[in-house]
Design a protein around this motif. Sequence first.
Motif, PDB file in Angstrom:
ATOM      1  N   LEU A  16       0.871  -1.158   0.000  1.00 59.73           N
ATOM      2  CA  LEU A  16       0.000   0.000   0.000  1.00 59.73           C
ATOM      3  C   LEU A  16       0.913   1.214   0.000  1.00 59.73           C
ATOM      4  O   LEU A  16       1.667   1.437   0.951  1.00 59.73           O
ATOM      5  CB  LEU A  16      -0.913   0.003   1.232  1.00 59.73           C
ATOM      6  CG  LEU A  16      -1.809   1.214   1.405  1.00 59.73           C
ATOM      7  CD1 LEU A  16      -2.741   1.377   0.207  1.00 59.73           C
ATOM      8  CD2 LEU A  16      -2.609   1.099   2.679  1.00 59.73           C
ATOM      9  N   ASP A  17       0.867   1.980  -1.076  1.00 62.11           N
ATOM     10  CA  ASP A  17       1.735   3.144  -1.219  1.00 62.11           C
ATOM     11  C   ASP A  17       0.982   4.378  -0.749  1.00 62.11           C
ATOM     12  O   ASP A  17       0.139   4.906  -1.466  1.00 62.11           O
ATOM     13  CB  ASP A  17       2.172   3.292  -2.671  1.00 62.11           C
ATOM     14  CG  ASP A  17       3.218   4.371  -2.862  1.00 62.11           C
ATOM     15  OD1 ASP A  17       3.438   5.182  -1.943  1.00 62.11           O
ATOM     16  OD2 ASP A  17       3.829   4.406  -3.953  1.00 62.11           O
ATOM     17  N   GLY A  18       1.283   4.814   0.452  1.00 63.46           N
ATOM     18  CA  GLY A  18       0.656   6.004   1.017  1.00 63.46           C
ATOM     19  C   GLY A  18       1.600   7.190   0.987  1.00 63.46           C
ATOM     20  O   GLY A  18       1.622   7.994   1.916  1.00 63.46           O
ATOM     21  N   SER A  19       2.389   7.286  -0.085  1.00 57.43           N
ATOM     22  CA  SER A  19       3.354   8.374  -0.212  1.00 57.43           C
ATOM     23  C   SER A  19       2.635   9.711  -0.127  1.00 57.43           C
ATOM     24  O   SER A  19       1.529   9.839  -0.632  1.00 57.43           O
ATOM     25  CB  SER A  19       4.077   8.293  -1.560  1.00 57.43           C
ATOM     26  OG  SER A  19       4.789   7.098  -1.672  1.00 57.43           O
ATOM     27  N   PRO A  20       3.201  10.677   0.487  1.00 59.09           N
ATOM     28  CA  PRO A  20       4.558  10.771   1.035  1.00 59.09           C
ATOM     29  C   PRO A  20       4.654  10.357   2.500  1.00 59.09           C
ATOM     30  O   PRO A  20       5.656  10.605   3.144  1.00 59.09           O
ATOM     31  CB  PRO A  20       4.869  12.255   0.898  1.00 59.09           C
ATOM     32  CG  PRO A  20       3.553  12.916   1.135  1.00 59.09           C
ATOM     33  CD  PRO A  20       2.535  11.979   0.525  1.00 59.09           C
ATOM     34  N   TYR A  21       3.601   9.720   3.022  1.00 60.85           N
ATOM     35  CA  TYR A  21       3.586   9.411   4.445  1.00 60.85           C
ATOM     36  C   TYR A  21       4.123   8.026   4.782  1.00 60.85           C
ATOM     37  O   TYR A  21       4.885   7.875   5.727  1.00 60.85           O
ATOM     38  CB  TYR A  21       2.164   9.558   5.002  1.00 60.85           C
ATOM     39  CG  TYR A  21       1.595  10.923   4.714  1.00 60.85           C
ATOM     40  CD1 TYR A  21       2.060  12.038   5.399  1.00 60.85           C
ATOM     41  CD2 TYR A  21       0.636  11.097   3.740  1.00 60.85           C
ATOM     42  CE1 TYR A  21       1.559  13.303   5.126  1.00 60.85           C
ATOM     43  CE2 TYR A  21       0.133  12.362   3.459  1.00 60.85           C
ATOM     44  CZ  TYR A  21       0.599  13.458   4.155  1.00 60.85           C
ATOM     45  OH  TYR A  21       0.118  14.705   3.873  1.00 60.85           O
ATOM     46  N   TYR A  22       3.728   7.000   4.043  1.00 61.61           N
ATOM     47  CA  TYR A  22       4.105   5.642   4.439  1.00 61.61           C
ATOM     48  C   TYR A  22       4.063   4.671   3.260  1.00 61.61           C
ATOM     49  O   TYR A  22       3.475   4.934   2.222  1.00 61.61           O
ATOM     50  CB  TYR A  22       3.160   5.125   5.528  1.00 61.61           C
ATOM     51  CG  TYR A  22       1.728   5.010   5.047  1.00 61.61           C
ATOM     52  CD1 TYR A  22       1.276   3.859   4.417  1.00 61.61           C
ATOM     53  CD2 TYR A  22       0.841   6.067   5.183  1.00 61.61           C
ATOM     54  CE1 TYR A  22      -0.025   3.765   3.945  1.00 61.61           C
ATOM     55  CE2 TYR A  22      -0.456   5.982   4.714  1.00 61.61           C
ATOM     56  CZ  TYR A  22      -0.881   4.826   4.097  1.00 61.61           C
ATOM     57  OH  TYR A  22      -2.156   4.734   3.618  1.00 61.61           O
ATOM     58  N   LEU A  23       4.707   3.542   3.464  1.00 63.96           N
ATOM     59  CA  LEU A  23       4.552   2.343   2.651  1.00 63.96           C
ATOM     60  C   LEU A  23       4.130   1.246   3.613  1.00 63.96           C
ATOM     61  O   LEU A  23       4.726   1.098   4.683  1.00 63.96           O
ATOM     62  CB  LEU A  23       5.863   1.935   1.972  1.00 63.96           C
ATOM     63  CG  LEU A  23       6.412   2.849   0.892  1.00 63.96           C
ATOM     64  CD1 LEU A  23       7.792   2.355   0.448  1.00 63.96           C
ATOM     65  CD2 LEU A  23       5.482   2.908  -0.302  1.00 63.96           C
ATOM     66  N   THR A  24       3.111   0.477   3.275  1.00 65.25           N
ATOM     67  CA  THR A  24       2.671  -0.626   4.115  1.00 65.25           C
ATOM     68  C   THR A  24       2.850  -1.926   3.350  1.00 65.25           C
ATOM     69  O   THR A  24       2.435  -2.027   2.198  1.00 65.25           O
ATOM     70  CB  THR A  24       1.193  -0.467   4.521  1.00 65.25           C
ATOM     71  OG1 THR A  24       1.065   0.713   5.314  1.00 65.25           O
ATOM     72  CG2 THR A  24       0.716  -1.660   5.331  1.00 65.25           C
ATOM     73  N   LEU A  25       3.441  -2.889   3.991  1.00 66.69           N
ATOM     74  CA  LEU A  25       3.691  -4.196   3.398  1.00 66.69           C
ATOM     75  C   LEU A  25       2.825  -5.220   4.114  1.00 66.69           C
ATOM     76  O   LEU A  25       2.770  -5.232   5.346  1.00 66.69           O
ATOM     77  CB  LEU A  25       5.173  -4.544   3.566  1.00 66.69           C
ATOM     78  CG  LEU A  25       5.693  -5.793   2.897  1.00 66.69           C
ATOM     79  CD1 LEU A  25       5.561  -5.684   1.377  1.00 66.69           C
ATOM     80  CD2 LEU A  25       7.147  -6.009   3.272  1.00 66.69           C
ATOM     81  N   GLU A  26       2.146  -6.075   3.350  1.00 60.59           N
ATOM     82  CA  GLU A  26       1.285  -7.113   3.921  1.00 60.59           C
ATOM     83  C   GLU A  26       1.576  -8.459   3.275  1.00 60.59           C
ATOM     84  O   GLU A  26       2.093  -8.521   2.168  1.00 60.59           O
ATOM     85  CB  GLU A  26      -0.190  -6.773   3.691  1.00 60.59           C
ATOM     86  CG  GLU A  26      -0.650  -5.511   4.363  1.00 60.59           C
ATOM     87  CD  GLU A  26      -2.118  -5.218   4.118  1.00 60.59           C
ATOM     88  OE1 GLU A  26      -2.737  -5.856   3.237  1.00 60.59           O
ATOM     89  OE2 GLU A  26      -2.645  -4.340   4.815  1.00 60.59           O
ATOM     90  N   ASN A  27       1.184  -9.522   3.958  1.00 56.57           N
ATOM     91  CA  ASN A  27       1.264 -10.900   3.451  1.00 56.57           C
ATOM     92  C   ASN A  27       2.690 -11.379   3.205  1.00 56.57           C
ATOM     93  O   ASN A  27       2.966 -12.008   2.189  1.00 56.57           O
ATOM     94  CB  ASN A  27       0.436 -11.068   2.174  1.00 56.57           C
ATOM     95  CG  ASN A  27      -1.034 -10.834   2.404  1.00 56.57           C
ATOM     96  OD1 ASN A  27      -1.499 -10.807   3.529  1.00 56.57           O
ATOM     97  ND2 ASN A  27      -1.771 -10.664   1.331  1.00 56.57           N
TER      98      ASN A  27
END
Length: 133
Positions: A16-27
């Motif tokens: 999940l690319d929430g740039s410029p705030y975060y990157l979230t990795l799942e699974n």
Amino acid sequence: MKLFLQEEKYAGVKLLDGSPYYLTLENIEKLNTERVINLLNRMEEHGQDRIQYINVVMDATFLEGADILEHMGYQLKSRFSEFERDLLTGSLNSNDASNMTYYSAKELGEKLFLNMWESCMKGSLKMLPLCTR
């Protein structure tokens, strides 16, 4: 980053690319140690000077993953229970439905969406990501 995740060895992993705030990795649970480390290193390279943090959401039973994350400097941020309600098979109370108005994030605009999201998340245990660095 998305092209990197399209490699067969990372099948099923979600970003999940929430740039410029975060990157979230799942699974990541099905990946071996080497691939988890490689993937996290690539995410850090990609996100350097572009995002504030990286978070990883994974099954609590994936103890090896937790060890890898801690070794790499990630911190456990929260432990929470997740509940869901199946809206396809359950029925909503008619009063519930009449008090709701639905808008897409695109319809609201980014600023209003982020303000509403922040307001809704205040005091929530899910406000902080599971693991961050």
